[in-house]
Write a protein that holds these residues in place. Structure first.
Motif, PDB file in Angstrom:
ATOM      1  N   TYR A   1     -16.356 -24.121  24.336  1.00 18.80           N
ATOM      2  CA  TYR A   1     -15.844 -24.916  23.198  1.00 18.80           C
ATOM      3  C   TYR A   1     -16.531 -25.958  23.285  1.00 18.80           C
ATOM      4  O   TYR A   1     -16.651 -26.560  22.222  1.00 18.80           O
ATOM      5  CB  TYR A   1     -14.265 -24.747  23.266  1.00 18.80           C
TER       6      TYR A   1
ATOM      7  N   PHE B   1     -11.252 -27.170   9.281  1.00 26.39           N
ATOM      8  CA  PHE B   1     -11.369 -28.238   8.393  1.00 26.39           C
ATOM      9  C   PHE B   1     -11.041 -27.705   6.739  1.00 26.39           C
ATOM     10  O   PHE B   1     -10.808 -28.508   6.076  1.00 26.39           O
ATOM     11  CB  PHE B   1     -12.526 -28.877   8.482  1.00 26.39           C
TER      12      PHE B   1
ATOM     13  N   GLY C   1     -17.050 -30.905   4.269  1.00 25.00           N
ATOM     14  CA  GLY C   1     -15.686 -31.071   4.612  1.00 25.00           C
ATOM     15  C   GLY C   1     -15.215 -32.497   5.406  1.00 25.00           C
ATOM     16  O   GLY C   1     -16.534 -32.901   5.972  1.00 25.00           O
ATOM     17  N   ARG C   2     -14.203 -32.944   5.542  1.00 28.25           N
ATOM     18  CA  ARG C   2     -13.768 -34.029   6.053  1.00 28.25           C
ATOM     19  C   ARG C   2     -13.317 -33.870   7.329  1.00 28.25           C
ATOM     20  O   ARG C   2     -12.907 -33.009   7.746  1.00 28.25           O
ATOM     21  CB  ARG C   2     -12.613 -35.003   5.186  1.00 28.25           C
TER      22      ARG C   2
ATOM     23  N   ASP D   1      -7.515 -32.417  22.323  1.00 26.85           N
ATOM     24  CA  ASP D   1      -6.420 -31.707  22.282  1.00 26.85           C
ATOM     25  C   ASP D   1      -7.006 -30.179  22.224  1.00 26.85           C
ATOM     26  O   ASP D   1      -6.212 -29.415  23.087  1.00 26.85           O
ATOM     27  CB  ASP D   1      -5.655 -31.826  21.175  1.00 26.85           C
ATOM     28  N   TYR D   2      -8.230 -29.827  21.554  1.00 24.94           N
ATOM     29  CA  TYR D   2      -8.107 -28.347  21.499  1.00 24.94           C
ATOM     30  C   TYR D   2      -8.683 -27.769  22.915  1.00 24.94           C
ATOM     31  O   TYR D   2      -8.590 -26.665  22.959  1.00 24.94           O
ATOM     32  CB  TYR D   2      -9.468 -28.169  20.398  1.00 24.94           C
TER      33      TYR D   2
ATOM     34  N   THR E   1      -6.224 -31.738  15.599  1.00 23.80           N
ATOM     35  CA  THR E   1      -7.223 -31.878  16.735  1.00 23.80           C
ATOM     36  C   THR E   1      -6.823 -30.596  17.829  1.00 23.80           C
ATOM     37  O   THR E   1      -7.616 -30.464  18.678  1.00 23.80           O
ATOM     38  CB  THR E   1      -6.819 -33.134  17.558  1.00 23.80           C
ATOM     39  N   LEU E   2      -6.030 -29.786  17.402  1.00 29.58           N
ATOM     40  CA  LEU E   2      -5.373 -28.757  18.545  1.00 29.58           C
ATOM     41  C   LEU E   2      -6.667 -27.537  18.317  1.00 29.58           C
ATOM     42  O   LEU E   2      -6.676 -26.735  19.287  1.00 29.58           O
ATOM     43  CB  LEU E   2      -4.039 -28.443  18.333  1.00 29.58           C
TER      44      LEU E   2
ATOM     45  N   VAL F   1     -25.009 -26.332  13.544  1.00 33.44           N
ATOM     46  CA  VAL F   1     -23.968 -26.565  14.593  1.00 33.44           C
ATOM     47  C   VAL F   1     -22.614 -26.751  13.912  1.00 33.44           C
ATOM     48  O   VAL F   1     -21.728 -26.149  14.363  1.00 33.44           O
ATOM     49  CB  VAL F   1     -24.468 -27.878  15.495  1.00 33.44           C
ATOM     50  N   ASP F   2     -22.658 -27.644  12.873  1.00 32.01           N
ATOM     51  CA  ASP F   2     -21.109 -28.244  12.445  1.00 32.01           C
ATOM     52  C   ASP F   2     -21.339 -27.873  10.931  1.00 32.01           C
ATOM     53  O   ASP F   2     -21.882 -28.530  10.130  1.00 32.01           O
ATOM     54  CB  ASP F   2     -21.215 -29.664  12.656  1.00 32.01           C
ATOM     55  N   PRO F   3     -20.374 -26.617  10.598  1.00 41.29           N
ATOM     56  CA  PRO F   3     -20.145 -26.557   9.107  1.00 41.29           C
ATOM     57  C   PRO F   3     -19.766 -27.381   8.235  1.00 41.29           C
ATOM     58  O   PRO F   3     -19.902 -27.476   7.141  1.00 41.29           O
ATOM     59  CB  PRO F   3     -19.411 -24.992   9.358  1.00 41.29           C
ATOM     60  N   ARG F   4     -19.151 -28.506   8.782  1.00 44.09           N
ATOM     61  CA  ARG F   4     -18.578 -29.662   8.046  1.00 44.09           C
ATOM     62  C   ARG F   4     -19.558 -30.282   7.258  1.00 44.09           C
ATOM     63  O   ARG F   4     -19.378 -30.970   6.298  1.00 44.09           O
ATOM     64  CB  ARG F   4     -17.836 -30.676   9.018  1.00 44.09           C
TER      65      ARG F   4
ATOM     66  N   LEU G   1     -20.923 -28.166   4.546  1.00 47.38           N
ATOM     67  CA  LEU G   1     -20.083 -27.775   3.376  1.00 47.38           C
ATOM     68  C   LEU G   1     -19.161 -28.740   2.834  1.00 47.38           C
ATOM     69  O   LEU G   1     -18.488 -28.774   1.984  1.00 47.38           O
ATOM     70  CB  LEU G   1     -18.962 -26.695   3.701  1.00 47.38           C
TER      71      LEU G   1
ATOM     72  N   ARG H   1     -20.283 -26.644  22.684  1.00 48.09           N
ATOM     73  CA  ARG H   1     -20.563 -26.499  21.107  1.00 48.09           C
ATOM     74  C   ARG H   1     -20.308 -27.891  20.403  1.00 48.09           C
ATOM     75  O   ARG H   1     -21.082 -28.224  19.524  1.00 48.09           O
ATOM     76  CB  ARG H   1     -19.985 -25.336  20.557  1.00 48.09           C
ATOM     77  N   ASN H   2     -19.183 -28.279  20.690  1.00 45.29           N
ATOM     78  CA  ASN H   2     -18.941 -29.511  20.140  1.00 45.29           C
ATOM     79  C   ASN H   2     -19.673 -31.018  20.480  1.00 45.29           C
ATOM     80  O   ASN H   2     -19.685 -32.011  19.884  1.00 45.29           O
ATOM     81  CB  ASN H   2     -17.116 -29.716  20.065  1.00 45.29           C
TER      82      ASN H   2
ATOM     83  N   SER I   1     -11.417 -35.843   9.243  1.00 47.35           N
ATOM     84  CA  SER I   1     -10.160 -36.222   9.594  1.00 47.35           C
ATOM     85  C   SER I   1      -9.106 -35.068   9.871  1.00 47.35           C
ATOM     86  O   SER I   1      -9.133 -34.095   9.206  1.00 47.35           O
ATOM     87  CB  SER I   1      -9.668 -37.400   8.699  1.00 47.35           C
TER      88      SER I   1
ATOM     89  N   VAL J   1      -7.430 -28.699  25.885  1.00 45.93           N
ATOM     90  CA  VAL J   1      -6.340 -28.472  26.379  1.00 45.93           C
ATOM     91  C   VAL J   1      -5.468 -27.324  26.035  1.00 45.93           C
ATOM     92  O   VAL J   1      -4.727 -26.421  26.648  1.00 45.93           O
ATOM     93  CB  VAL J   1      -5.378 -29.958  26.371  1.00 45.93           C
ATOM     94  N   PHE J   2      -5.440 -27.303  24.544  1.00 43.24           N
ATOM     95  CA  PHE J   2      -4.920 -26.140  23.856  1.00 43.24           C
ATOM     96  C   PHE J   2      -5.475 -25.049  24.434  1.00 43.24           C
ATOM     97  O   PHE J   2      -4.906 -23.878  24.534  1.00 43.24           O
ATOM     98  CB  PHE J   2      -5.011 -26.417  22.377  1.00 43.24           C
TER      99      PHE J   2
END
Lengths: 643, 320
Positions: free
Chosen positions: B232, A199, B317-318, B214-215, A154-155, B309-312, B315, B235-236, B320, B217-218
């Motif tokens: 960030y 991912f 991707g999972r 988290d991302y 998640t980071l 927007v979301d490559p997952r 492609l 976009r999400n 999780s 805060v990071f």
């Protein structure tokens, strides 16, 4: 530490944590560095550096004094009187269980507290007081102080290529085309990783990317909040070794938050042990490892099971970590402490220097009895050969879209009353195996005989046969927070489990069931939200053993729990196993845990069983390199563990 | 590699949309049979039932053929652009729709634009000032907007801005671009009010959730600027916002029915109302099919938007 007791620190000591400088107070500022090092006993950091240490608080270091965190909305205090110092280039571990306040301490230090919390106390970073100066704080982030977070999944921003995310943190004027590949190389990743999305990377790679991003601004202080807890054991060791190497190469100050005392000993120069929002003990890593001056540190260390021998019983501390405010004005650990005297409940002790470089918040720190010798191991009792309660033959399962099978032909048998451990890292197929046996996953091929009945495909069984299979085998899961229905009371959940087995489910039966797992009968009326993680896991165990199954499938039952709670739960499982003569399929990644409970082991790697045998044989004389690698990745607390 | 996965993705989505449209066209064709009375009677409408007209209809709609063949010949006509003849006016339905489609599209587009321009910034403001006065104001305004029906808002706007203040015209479409925009502003605003309410809720909730991740805060912890951190998070938040935007566009297409009548605009909505009133089944059929198509296209665009927007999504991707 001792270095805190002199100079300006003691002068404006607001917090109780700084008030105790008296005992070992150094006479002159210039000496304190040497005194600090005295506590490091044989550590790599020599006296040569210590001359600068007193200039410390000045540049490249961190000093925290009298830190407290409150939640104004509820009036609760979450931690108080926390004081410590990290010299430039020094590594300090803050160790504690959940609820100890270790994460909040560094969040407060960095000015990144979650919404609704307030910090007081003095924080100096890089020689500048920052607690009252949000602008300086903002300016220091990245370039002076940086944070690496716990969960690699998640980071990172999931939608941004990792190269760009790293580049975002570069100082102004730096060329991303040069710097990003350099940072990736520094954390041991190839250049082409920059073009990928998070991912597309494994957990270990993501954490390396996280490290590269945290280092992008060239910080002088790196804080890492449980950076490897979510990783596999072997990956954990690699990542920690990497962090340690980079910290030395860059000569950064390093603060590691961890729940694992042995990991702290192996990684850092000094340790700070926290409990219930207070500091209990501080000292050099080697010194604390050799002798703990606070009963809590002793208990915490004793509760960590060893991987090299099986203990007759894991010394578990009864009870759980109290809230900060519940133990105001007394020793926070007193109620769980076997050495407590009346005075411990009467005054709130603050950390005091017991000897140079060592502080303890125990009132009896100087009169603690000698540490008992480590408990010897016991050999496994021989269990007569019994008929198999579970027989798995050549089990195969491939998930759609996966590159390789999750299970590539695994065979396993469990005799009646036997505890069989299945160990392996994530992706080894151990959880898939457990789910297949429990009928939660349908294998592609292979047979599962449960008490002689073919349960390979639960979908084809009759309703009575499924019922019978469920009475034979029950399961407990890893995450105690999602395993219970939050809308139902504990009593209702247990009564349902009793009824499902055709047993009477009057309130007396539920109460007996609760007591059998060490919970009070009054808990029947509560809902899961009011319970701690350990209590929830006990409820989950009670629910699983309500029907006295012949086989209990445990999927990482203790890996989400604190060590002291882990010891309690392992004790409970061992006791239930004897009382109900239950067999267990015990899935875990933790060799130290499995050593304490399993009779036989299967080691899984990438869906195949690479080694099997009695627990003693596999762990004392591992034959397969993978087993040896797993064993080497169990922290042993020695300074050489990271290699 | 990237382009091939894009192509495969688009092909999959197109195929899915085509299946949906074919299934819905069967339903739309069924309208003919669901209308009360015999099919001939329905198609004749108010025209006299002479043997000639009946024979003409029989021949035109192949009413003697089995049902699947009738459907296929109707579909063939639709694909060639022959949507039948309006019972009410006697002119081809395709021409009537062609005349009115641009206005409805312009109205929907304008309304969507207005709602995006107002809704997303308000939602972002609410999320950034969570729990404070600004946030409460935004949330309350959103609830009011969501619960106000477009025709009532339309009437209110007409009374206030057209009748009292006289800033905008009461009805009509205007000549020339600027005049047309001026004429369409009130109806578009009436459509947008509810959509703003929805967008505020979606974008605020999505952004609040992302800001707690988290991302974020990071990103703050390693010294990224507030603007970069907000970038960030925004976009999400786009996936839920896109979902809302898709619902808004389709909702507006339906909403034009009421608003066009309120503002007396000659668009598809008012055509639909007239056609239903006169039991003009061929026109209703064609309009239903057109709306189906438009909604399918909007959903396809939203799907493509997700994957941009979301490559997952693209492609596989999972998450999780």
């Amino acid at each position: 530490m001792a270095s805190r007791a002199d100079g300006p620190g003691a002068g404006n000591a607001g917090g109780p944590g700084t008030g105790g400088g008296g005992a070992g107070r150094p006479e002159a500022a210039g000496l304190s560095g040497g005194i600090r090092d005295a506590g490091l006993s044989g550590d790599v950091r020599g006296a040569g550096l210590s001359g600068d240490v007193r200039n410390a608080g000045l540049s490249g270091g961190v000093r925290v004094e009298g830190l407290a965190v409150r939640q104004p909305a509820t009036g609760r205090t979450l931690l108080s009187g926390v004081s410590f110092e990290v010299a430039p280039g020094e590594s300090v571990a803050i160790v504690g269980e959940s609820g100890s306040g270790k994460s909040l301490t560094v969040r407060a230090m960095l000015g990144l507290l979650p919404r609704g919390l307030e910090a007081t106390g003095r924080v100096d970073v890089d020689g500048v007081r920052v607690d009252d100066d949000p602008r300086t704080r903002a300016r220091q982030r990245g370039g002076v102080v940086s944070l690496l977070m716990q969960d690699p999944f998640t980071l990172l921003n999931p939608l941004r290529r990792v190269g760009r995310q790293i580049a975002d943190g570069l100082p102004k004027g730096a060329d991303p085309k040069v710097e990003v590949p350099r940072l990736l190389a520094e954390v041991g990743l190839p250049e082409d990783v920059a073009g990928r999305h998070p991912f597309q990377l494994s957990g270990g790679m993501r954490q390396r990317v996280g490290l590269a991003a945290a280092l992008a601004g060239g910080p002088r202080v790196l804080v890492a909040d449980e950076p490897t807890t979510a990783l596999d054991a072997t990956t954990q060791r690699e990542v920690l070794a990497l962090v340690r190497r980079i910290q030395r190469e860059r000569d950064m100050a390093f603060v590691l938050i961890t729940h694992d005392l042995r990991l702290a000993f192996s990684t850092c120069d000094r340790v700070v042990v926290m409990y219930a929002g207070r500091i209990m003990e501080t000292g050099g890593a080697a010194a604390v490892r050799n002798e703990q001056l606070h009963p809590y540190t002793r208990a915490l260390l004793a509760a960590e099971p060893p991987a090299d021998r099986r203990l007759a019983v894991i010394p578990a501390v009864p009870g759980s970590v109290p809230a900060h405010d519940a133990v105001a004005d007394r020793c926070a650990f007193a109620e769980r402490c076997s050495l407590a005297v009346a005075e411990c409940l009467a005054v709130g002790p603050v950390p005091k220097a017991v000897r140079p470089g060592r502080e303890s918040a125990c009132l009896r720190a100087t009169e603690l009895p000698a540490q008992p010798a480590p408990a010897p191991g016991v050999t496994l009792p021989f269990r007569g050969l019994a008929d198999a309660v579970l027989d798995v033959r050549d089990l195969r399962r491939t998930f759609a879209g996966a590159g390789r099978p999750a299970l590539a032909g695994v065979s396993l048998s469990i005799a009646s009353g036997e505890v069989v451990g299945v160990v392996g890292e994530s992706g080894s197929g151990k959880t898939t195996l457990a789910r297949c046996v429990a009928g939660l996953e349908r294998p592609d091929a292979g047979t599962i005989l449960l008490d002689g009945v073919d349960c390979s495909d639960y979908g084809r069984l009759s309703r009575t046969a499924v019922r019978q299979a469920r009475r034979t085998a029950q399961m407990i899961f890893q995450d105690p927070y999602s395993t219970l229905n939050p809308a139902r009371t504990i009593g209702a959940a247990l009564a349902e489990a009793l009824r499902a087995d055709g047993r009477p489910a009057a309130s007396g039966d539920v109460a007996r069931l609760l007591e059998s797992v060490g919970l009070g009968r009054d808990m029947a009326g509560m809902r899961p939200a009011g319970l701690s993680g350990g209590e929830r896991q006990r409820v989950a165990i009670a629910r699983a053993v309500a029907g006295e199954p012949r086989l209990l499938i445990c999927d990482e039952p203790v890996s989400a729990l604190d060590v002291s709670v882990q010891a309690q739960i392992l004790g409970l499982l061992a006791e239930l196993r004897e009382r109900l003569s239950m067999a267990m399929l015990f899935i875990t990644h933790d060799l130290a845990v499995v050593r304490q409970i399993a009779d036989r082991l299967y080691v899984l790697e990438a869906g195949r069983c690479v080694e099997t045998g009695s627990a003693d044989q596999v762990l004392d004389a591992p034959a397969h390199p993978y087993t040896r690698a797993l064993l080497a990745s169990v922290p042993d607390g020695s300074a050489g563990w990271l290699g | 590699m990237a382009w091939r996965s894009w192509g495969a993705f688009l092909l999959r989505r197109f195929a899915g949309t085509a299946v949906v449209v074919v299934l819905l066209s069967i339903g739309v064709f069924g309208l003919l049979y669901l209308a009360p009375g015999s099919v001939q009677q329905t198609l004749l409408g108010t025209r006299p039932a002479t043997p000639e007209t009946i024979a003409a209809i029989q021949a035109r709609y192949h009413l003697d053929d089995p049902l699947p063949v009738q459907y296929l010949s109707w579909l063939g006509g639709v694909l060639r652009g022959d949507l039948g003849v309006s019972i009410r006016t006697g002119s081809p339905v395709a021409d009537m729709i062609g005349d009115r489609l641009p206005l409805t599209l312009a109205l929907t587009g304008y309304g969507t634009l207005l709602s995006l321009l107002a809704g997303i910034p308000l939602g972002v403001a609410g999320a950034l000032r969570r729990g404070r006065a600004t946030d409460r104001l935004v949330v309350t305004a959103g609830v009011v907007g969501l619960s106000a029906p477009p025709f009532a808002v339309g009437l209110l706007l007409l009374v206030v801005f057209a009748a009292w203040l006289g800033w905008f015209p009461v009805y009509g479409t205007g000549e020339g671009l600027a005049d047309q925009i001026w004429h369409l502003t009130l109806p578009a605003a009436a459509l947008a009010v509810g959509a703003v309410g929805m967008l505020v809720r979606f974008s605020r909730a999505a952004l609040i959730r992302e800001l707690d991740q988290d991302y974020v805060v990071f990103a703050r912890a390693r010294g990224l600027s507030s603007a970069a951190v907000l970038g960030y998070a925004l976009r999400n938040s786009l996936v839920p916002i896109l979902t809302a935007a898709g619902l808004i566009v389709t909702g507006m297409l339906a909403g034009t029915v009421l608003v066009e009548v309120t503002f007396a605009l000659p668009g598809l909505g008012s055509l639909l109302v007239d056609s239903v009133t006169f039991k003009d089944v061929p026109a209703v059929q064609a309009l239903a099919l057109l709306l189906t198509l438009l909604i399918a296209v909007v959903n396809l665009l939203v799907d493509v938007g997700y994957s941009v927007v979301d490559p997952r999504v693209r492609l596989g991707g999972r998450t999780s």
